[in-house]
Design an enzyme around this catalytic site. Structure first.
Site, PDB file in Angstrom:
ATOM      1  N   SER A  39       2.262   7.410 -13.074  1.00 12.75           N
ATOM      2  CA  SER A  39       3.294   6.759 -12.268  1.00 12.75           C
ATOM      3  C   SER A  39       3.945   5.613 -13.459  1.00 12.75           C
ATOM      4  O   SER A  39       5.236   5.282 -13.227  1.00 12.75           O
ATOM      5  CB  SER A  39       2.993   6.112 -11.046  1.00 12.75           C
ATOM      6  OG  SER A  39       2.298   5.078 -11.263  1.00 12.75           O
ATOM      7  N   LYS A  83       2.558  -1.286 -10.708  1.00 18.68           N
ATOM      8  CA  LYS A  83       3.846  -0.926 -10.444  1.00 18.68           C
ATOM      9  C   LYS A  83       4.761  -2.172 -11.140  1.00 18.68           C
ATOM     10  O   LYS A  83       4.102  -3.302 -11.500  1.00 18.68           O
ATOM     11  CB  LYS A  83       4.240  -1.127  -8.929  1.00 18.68           C
ATOM     12  CG  LYS A  83       3.411   0.059  -8.285  1.00 18.68           C
ATOM     13  CD  LYS A  83       3.958   1.485  -8.702  1.00 18.68           C
ATOM     14  CE  LYS A  83       2.910   2.603  -8.092  1.00 18.68           C
ATOM     15  NZ  LYS A  83       3.039   3.735  -8.587  1.00 18.68           N
TER      16      LYS A  83
END
Ligand SMILES: *[C@@H]1O[C@H](CO)[C@@H](O)[C@H](O)[C@H]1NC(C)=O
Length: 179
Positions: A39, A83
């Protein structure tokens, strides 16, 4: 005999204090954690990449848009996620500009806007197509932020390569207001 017991006690006490010190450092100042997943490509490798996180930024303190963070996964308290912050409290976000009609999360149309609530941030992975993030679990409560990622070591790289030890590099804030 007495001396031996004393030695054991002292050793035990030292071990306990060291353990506590490591724990205190780990929860308040600094954390070195492995990351996994595609990710955050290309910023973080999919495997064997370890991030250095500063706990000074825990609970989102002083975090800014463009920062990479480590947080508890909102849908699973035993997992951590890495993230990037792409929306600050109060910002209006188009949930998923790439969404097609019919895609849906929580009964909320993918092509709708939301406002990031106070005490929350919007987070996305740098590799959008491979990331589970705010587009799925909505705004992240800042209380789940464990630290800001300031650097990383990529152990896929050789010990010494391009002047860096084990793929060491600092992780930069990606925000720019220039096109
Ligand atoms: C995103 O992940 C996929 C699957 O691993 C990979 O093929 C692609 O190159 C990645 N994208 C970026 C921008 O690194």
């Amino acid at each position: 005999m007495k001396g031996t017991v004393g030695l054991w006690l002292r050793t035990g006490s030292l071990a306990l204090r060291s353990f506590c010190l490591v724990h205190v450092i780990n929860s308040h100042f600094y954390e070195f954690t492995e990351t996994r997943g595609e990710s955050m490509l290309p910023t973080l490798a999919a495997i064997n990449d370890y991030v250095h996180a500063s706990k000074k930024y825990r609970n989102g303190k002083d975090c800014q848009i463009g920062d990479c963070i480590v947080a508890v996964k909102p849908t699973d308290p035993y997992q951590r996620v890495c993230k990037r912050i792409t929306g600050m409290p109060g910002d209006y976000i188009l949930i998923d500009p790439s969404a097609k009609e019919g895609d849906d999360i929580d009964g909320q149309a993918f092509n709708s806007y939301i406002r990031v609530p106070m005490g929350h941030v919007w987070v996305t992975g740098d590799n959008l197509s491979q990331s589970l993030d705010s587009r799925t679990y909505n705004s992240l409560p800042m209380g789940l932020i464990k630290g800001k990622i300031i650097a990383a070591n990529d152990f896929n790289k050789p010990i010494w390569h391009d002047g860096a030890l084990f793929g060491f590099r600092s992780i930069e804030n990606s925000y720019s207001d220039e096109f």
